[in-house]
Each structure stands twice: as C-alpha cells, then as structure tokens.
Design a protein around this motif. Structure first.
Motif, mmCIF file in Angstrom:
data_model
loop_
_atom_site.group_PDB
_atom_site.id
_atom_site.type_symbol
_atom_site.label_atom_id
_atom_site.label_comp_id
_atom_site.label_asym_id
_atom_site.label_seq_id
_atom_site.Cartn_x
_atom_site.Cartn_y
_atom_site.Cartn_z
ATOM 1 N N LYS A 50 55.369 57.311 59.243
ATOM 2 C CA LYS A 50 54.272 57.891 58.450
ATOM 3 C C LYS A 50 52.993 57.077 58.603
ATOM 4 C CE LYS A 50 56.822 60.475 55.134
ATOM 5 N NZ LYS A 50 56.707 61.052 53.812
ATOM 6 N N LYS A 51 51.907 57.818 58.614
ATOM 7 C CA LYS A 51 50.625 57.162 58.882
ATOM 8 C C LYS A 51 49.988 56.686 57.578
ATOM 9 C CE LYS A 51 46.543 58.168 61.634
ATOM 10 N NZ LYS A 51 46.091 58.735 62.882
ATOM 11 N N ILE A 52 49.599 55.405 57.534
ATOM 12 C CA ILE A 52 48.884 54.914 56.351
ATOM 13 C C ILE A 52 47.411 54.631 56.669
ATOM 14 C CG2 ILE A 52 50.879 53.971 55.111
ATOM 15 C CD1 ILE A 52 49.944 51.192 56.158
ATOM 16 N N GLY A 53 47.075 54.664 57.957
ATOM 17 C CA GLY A 53 45.677 54.419 58.290
ATOM 18 C C GLY A 53 45.362 54.769 59.728
ATOM 19 N N GLY A 54 44.072 54.876 60.014
ATOM 20 C CA GLY A 54 43.650 55.195 61.378
ATOM 21 C C GLY A 54 42.291 54.564 61.666
ATOM 22 N N ILE A 55 41.990 54.457 62.933
ATOM 23 C CA ILE A 55 40.749 53.801 63.367
ATOM 24 C C ILE A 55 40.028 54.717 64.352
ATOM 25 C CG2 ILE A 55 39.801 51.748 64.534
ATOM 26 C CD1 ILE A 55 42.709 50.537 63.891
ATOM 27 N N LEU A 56 38.757 54.902 64.138
ATOM 28 C CA LEU A 56 37.966 55.700 65.080
ATOM 29 C C LEU A 56 36.808 54.833 65.573
ATOM 30 C CD1 LEU A 56 37.359 58.498 66.367
ATOM 31 C CD2 LEU A 56 35.942 58.985 64.380
ATOM 32 N N THR A 57 36.912 54.405 66.824
ATOM 33 C CA THR A 57 35.884 53.535 67.392
ATOM 34 C C THR A 57 34.938 54.370 68.244
ATOM 35 O OG1 THR A 57 37.552 51.809 67.506
ATOM 36 C CG2 THR A 57 35.543 51.410 68.714
ATOM 37 N N ILE A 85 37.255 52.927 59.816
ATOM 38 C CA ILE A 85 38.634 52.675 59.379
ATOM 39 C C ILE A 85 38.937 53.508 58.139
ATOM 40 C CG2 ILE A 85 40.228 50.878 58.540
ATOM 41 C CD1 ILE A 85 38.522 48.872 60.172
ATOM 42 N N GLY A 86 40.044 54.209 58.191
ATOM 43 C CA GLY A 86 40.492 54.992 57.037
ATOM 44 C C GLY A 86 41.850 54.473 56.599
ATOM 45 N N PHE A 90 35.615 53.360 55.528
ATOM 46 C CA PHE A 90 34.449 52.526 55.839
ATOM 47 C C PHE A 90 34.251 52.357 57.342
ATOM 48 C CE2 PHE A 90 36.469 48.361 56.870
ATOM 49 C CZ PHE A 90 37.764 48.597 56.420
ATOM 50 N N SER A 91 33.016 51.989 57.698
ATOM 51 C CA SER A 91 32.676 51.800 59.109
ATOM 52 C C SER A 91 31.909 50.502 59.278
ATOM 53 C CB SER A 91 31.784 52.941 59.609
ATOM 54 O OG SER A 91 32.450 54.167 59.477
ATOM 55 N N MET A 92 32.242 49.796 60.342
ATOM 56 C CA MET A 92 31.512 48.569 60.662
ATOM 57 C C MET A 92 30.579 48.873 61.832
ATOM 58 S SD MET A 92 34.846 46.079 60.547
ATOM 59 C CE MET A 92 34.008 44.542 60.761
#
Ligand code: BTN
Length: 316
Positions: free
Chosen positions: A180-187, A203-204, A130-132
């Motif tokens: 280990k990666k459980i999430g990432g953010i692309l601003t 946000i993923g 999702f994206s805000m």
C-alpha cells in the motif's frame, strides 16, 4: 458547523476517549442512526479523527490538526490554505522570482498531480502536500531520477527510524508499506540538456487518514502513517523535521551525487528481486529487477535473460 455535529463532538469529548454507541447518540440528539453516521463522516472532513467500531460505536481520537501557518512562515515556508498544486505554485514562484529557493506547503490541493499524468488526492487536514524549489548548480537533468531515489530512501529511513513504520521504496518514487502506498514524489525540472535551471521536488504523504477517508477506489491501494503506526502525528512537527532531513540530503547529493545514498536505497527498497513491469515512454518491459546502477538506473533482466538499463520510468 451544524448543531448536531457540535453536539456529537461535545458528547464524544465528554466520553474521554471511550466508545459511545450510535444508538445513544441517536436517541440523545433525536436524529436517526444514519444521520449520526453521516454527521460523523462530515466531522472527519473537518479534521476530527473519529474511530468507528462495530458493536462499540464512536470514539474521538483527536481534534483537527491544522498546519500551523505562522510556524511554517517563520521557517521560511510558503503556506497556502488551498492551491491547485504545490508543484505548480513552485513553478510560478520560480518563474517570477529568479534565484529564490523555498518550500511551498498547502493544507489542500485542488489539482494535486501524480506521476505519468495521474492525479493525487489531497484533501485538507490529514496529509502533507509540499514542494521544494531548488536551484542546484552544476547538476544535469539526467540526475532527476536519482534525486527522486534519494528523497524516497531518506523518507523510508526516517519513517522506519522515528515511527517504526516499515516503509519501503518502490523504484523510483513510491513509498509503500506492504503493497500500500503511503506517499509519492513528483520531481520536475526546467533546464537545458546540461544544466538545471530549477528543480521542484513535490512530496505527498498520507499522514492521519483513516481507511474511510480515502475514496473507495484508493482504499485497497493506499494507507497512511496513522493506519500503520496507530499514532496520530502532528503534521507541522513532521514537516519541520522532515524538511530538515531532506535539505541535508539534497545538499549532500548536490556535492557527492548518488553514491552516499546507494546502500541506503538498497536497504530500504521493495523492488529488487521482484518480477515487475516497467513503463518507460510508450514502451513497457517485463522482467526481474536485479539491481540498480551506481547512478540509480534500474537493471532489469527480461524473460530471455537480456539485461536492460532503465534510466527513467515507472513500475506499473
Ligand atoms: C506519485 O506517486 O504519483 C507522485 C505524487 C506526488 C504528489 C505531491 S503532493 C505535493 C506535490 N504537488 C503535486 O501536485 N504533486 C506533488
């Protein structure tokens, strides 16, 4: 859905959470054991959570979790079944609908995007993508790194508190458990040097994936909330809870900046004290991450003992 898949689900359901052997399914359905395995894998793509255990067989953990589109729409979210990328959709909405702020969520992204031009694996039914879209006033583009840090710290705190998952943030945008990666953010932003026209925070989160749900190359790198907690998590509820927290955090950030989040970030970080390699622009730098500045910039001490302030970059 094929007859074999329907029957596998029926048998697993009737078995009420206990393991059913591959041999049993194979002889009852009159198909080979490898066909059972193949069908089980395909059922996972439909969103069925099926555990496989050597020597025991298969167990149905849960039926597909669909994002409840109506509930999301009622909470002012734009729900899409499939999209290229929620960040791209947010940008299209921002360009078309001046002044609008909203949240875009998709069951599946066909071109999910990650940092530094990478792609983000976003299949349906297991994760949250999702994206805000926000339009903060009086915020300069220089704040982009610190808003990413705020989101990461709030997410880590949320998962620690609500699910006792020891999530940590890797500067600036990775959400990790262990390594280990459980999430990432692309601003992403659109703006001029002193003013942001709009801000998109994508946000993923890997929510209900089993290890076998990840492509082989991601298996050693990725994890999910389910794998870390052993709990199946309803994604609609998670999204509604999370977006409440995030909206509150963003409002505070826009009023008071990074200061109220400085200690929260430090408490939840997995970067300080470590030797890291940072890529920023075309350059890379090795050194020890010794602190973050009051605005979220990373303070790195190189091997000669010289300190560098990194405002924007990625730890690789
Ligand atoms: C990263 O760690 O590289 C950032 C990953 C960000 C992925 C999310 S999923 C929702 C939003 N839409 C995208 O295309 N990317 C972000």
């Amino acid at each position: 859905m094929s007859k074999s898949k329907e029957l596998i689900i029926k048998h697993l359901r009737n078995n009420k959470g206990a393991y059913l052997s591959g041999a049993y399914l194979s002889s009852t359905l009159n198909i080979s054991r490898s066909a059972v395995w193949k069908n089980v894998n395909e059922l996972r793509n439909y969103g069925y959570l099926i555990d496989a255990k050597a020597g025991y067989g298969y167990r149905l953990e849960s039926e597909p979790d669909r994002l409840e589109s109506e509930l999301l729409l009622n909470n002012n979210m734009h729900y899409l079944k499939t999209v290229d990328s929620t960040n791209l959709e947010a940008r299209r909405i921002a360009e078309k609908d001046e002044g609008l702020e909203c949240i875009i969520v998709a069951e599946e992204q066909l071109k999910g995007r990650g940092r530094i031009g990478s792609s983000w694996y976003s299949p349906p039914h297991s994760g949250l993508w999702f994206s805000m879209l926000l339009r903060p006033e009086f915020i300069s583009p220089a704040k982009t790194t610190s808003i990413t840090l705020v989101i990461a710290a709030v997410l880590a705190e949320f998962f620690n508190g609500k699910y006792t998952i020891p999530a940590k943030v890797k500067w600036p945008n990775d959400l990790l458990v262990g390594n280990k990666k459980i999430g990432g953010i692309l601003t992403e932003i659109k703006g001029e040097s002193d003013r942001i026209e709009y801000l998109i925070i994508g946000i993923g989160l890997n929510v209900n994936q089993q290890l076998s749900d990840f492509p082989v190359e991601l298996e050693p790198l990725a994890s999910s909330l389910y794998l870390q907690s052993g709990r199946f998590i309803n994604r609609t509820e998670l999204l509604l809870d999370l977006t409440d927290e995030l909206k509150t955090a963003c409002a505070l950030f826009f009023r008071e900046g990074f200061a109220p989040f400085y200690q929260l970030w430090k408490k939840n970080n997995a970067t300080l004290g470590r030797h890291v390699t940072v890529k920023y622009g075309a350059k890379t730098l090795n050194g020890k991450a010794i602190d973050i500045k009051k605005d979220g910039a990373l303070l790195l001490q190189d091997n000669l003992g010289i300190n560098h302030i990194i405002n924007y970059g990625d730890i690789i």
